[in-house]
Scaffold this motif. Structure first.
Motif, PDB file in Angstrom:
ATOM      1  N   PHE A  28      -5.028  -4.069   5.736  1.00 50.26           N
ATOM      2  CA  PHE A  28      -3.680  -4.620   5.581  1.00 50.26           C
ATOM      3  C   PHE A  28      -3.724  -5.988   4.914  1.00 50.26           C
ATOM      4  N   GLU A  29      -4.825  -6.719   5.097  1.00 50.66           N
ATOM      5  CA  GLU A  29      -4.971  -7.977   4.368  1.00 50.66           C
ATOM      6  C   GLU A  29      -5.044  -7.709   2.860  1.00 50.66           C
ATOM      7  N   VAL A  30      -5.771  -6.674   2.491  1.00 46.30           N
ATOM      8  CA  VAL A  30      -5.825  -6.280   1.080  1.00 46.30           C
ATOM      9  C   VAL A  30      -4.424  -5.890   0.599  1.00 46.30           C
ATOM     10  N   ALA A  31      -3.679  -5.186   1.443  1.00 47.71           N
ATOM     11  CA  ALA A  31      -2.331  -4.763   1.071  1.00 47.71           C
ATOM     12  C   ALA A  31      -1.415  -5.954   0.842  1.00 47.71           C
ATOM     13  N   PHE A  32      -1.525  -6.994   1.687  1.00 52.97           N
ATOM     14  CA  PHE A  32      -0.623  -8.124   1.449  1.00 52.97           C
ATOM     15  C   PHE A  32      -1.037  -8.911   0.224  1.00 52.97           C
ATOM     16  N   ALA A  33      -2.318  -8.946  -0.096  1.00 52.50           N
ATOM     17  CA  ALA A  33      -2.742  -9.588  -1.348  1.00 52.50           C
ATOM     18  C   ALA A  33      -2.264  -8.779  -2.556  1.00 52.50           C
TER      19      ALA A  33
ATOM     20  N   THR B 121       4.110  -9.331  -7.156  1.00 52.82           N
ATOM     21  CA  THR B 121       5.265 -10.214  -7.369  1.00 52.82           C
ATOM     22  C   THR B 121       5.150 -10.964  -8.685  1.00 52.82           C
ATOM     23  N   LYS B 122       3.923 -11.165  -9.166  1.00 54.93           N
ATOM     24  CA  LYS B 122       3.731 -11.845 -10.446  1.00 54.93           C
ATOM     25  C   LYS B 122       4.139 -10.965 -11.622  1.00 54.93           C
ATOM     26  N   GLU B 123       4.143  -9.652 -11.412  1.00 54.69           N
ATOM     27  CA  GLU B 123       4.429  -8.713 -12.493  1.00 54.69           C
ATOM     28  C   GLU B 123       5.882  -8.250 -12.532  1.00 54.69           C
ATOM     29  N   THR B 124       6.670  -8.619 -11.532  1.00 50.98           N
ATOM     30  CA  THR B 124       8.019  -8.089 -11.437  1.00 50.98           C
ATOM     31  C   THR B 124       9.041  -9.225 -11.392  1.00 50.98           C
TER      32      THR B 124
ATOM     33  N   VAL C 151       5.643  -7.918   5.640  1.00 50.55           N
ATOM     34  CA  VAL C 151       5.404  -6.833   6.597  1.00 50.55           C
ATOM     35  C   VAL C 151       3.906  -6.580   6.760  1.00 50.55           C
ATOM     36  N   THR C 152       3.176  -6.464   5.653  1.00 50.42           N
ATOM     37  CA  THR C 152       1.734  -6.192   5.757  1.00 50.42           C
ATOM     38  C   THR C 152       0.990  -7.384   6.329  1.00 50.42           C
ATOM     39  N   LEU C 153       1.449  -8.595   6.058  1.00 49.13           N
ATOM     40  CA  LEU C 153       0.852  -9.789   6.657  1.00 49.13           C
ATOM     41  C   LEU C 153       1.014  -9.763   8.170  1.00 49.13           C
ATOM     42  N   ALA C 154       2.222  -9.437   8.644  1.00 49.86           N
ATOM     43  CA  ALA C 154       2.476  -9.387  10.081  1.00 49.86           C
ATOM     44  C   ALA C 154       1.630  -8.311  10.764  1.00 49.86           C
TER      45      ALA C 154
ATOM     46  N   VAL D 230      -9.298  -4.441  -5.842  1.00 46.47           N
ATOM     47  CA  VAL D 230      -7.939  -4.157  -6.312  1.00 46.47           C
ATOM     48  C   VAL D 230      -7.664  -4.927  -7.603  1.00 46.47           C
ATOM     49  N   GLY D 231      -8.123  -6.165  -7.657  1.00 47.17           N
ATOM     50  CA  GLY D 231      -7.949  -6.957  -8.878  1.00 47.17           C
ATOM     51  C   GLY D 231      -8.608  -6.296 -10.074  1.00 47.17           C
TER      52      GLY D 231
END
Length: 108
Positions: free
Chosen positions: A12-17, A23-26, A40-43, A76-77
């Motif tokens: 989930f840490e990977v998911a929030f990253a 957000t940079k692309e949209t 949500v994924t951070l929480a 992921v990057g």
């Protein structure tokens, strides 16, 4: 069982990253949806980390959690955001993975 919870927390840490990267692309509403996904994924990640540390040593659990997040985020990057996959980058990610496995092996 708490090791599995810790691994899921790291994912989930990977998911929030990932959400943060999107957000940079949209722009507009899509960007705000990615921000909601981030929160949500951070929480979820934090809640699972807290659960796992009830029985695992905090130093080991936190190091493994951040390690999973770091390795996953770099992958992921490379795979999603087309970041460079240089030899040194992959070498140091490999040493990080070996360190995470070593911490798991020496923990009770």
């Amino acid at each position: 069982m708490n090791w599995i919870i810790l691994i899921v927390a790291g994912l989930f840490e990977v998911a929030f990253a990932f959400c943060l990267g999107k957000t940079k692309e949209t722009t507009g509403n899509d960007m705000y949806l990615w921000y909601v996904g981030f929160i949500v994924t951070l929480a979820i990640s934090m809640a699972l980390l807290m659960k796992a540390t009830q029985t695992l040593p905090i130093g080991t659990a936190y190091a493994v959690w951040t390690g999973i997040g770091a390795v996953g985020t770099v992958l992921v990057g490379i795979l999603v955001f087309k970041e460079p996959a240089t030899f040194l980058r992959l070498f140091f990610i490999t040493t990080l993975i070996l360190s995470i496995v070593g911490l798991k092996m020496v923990s009770n």
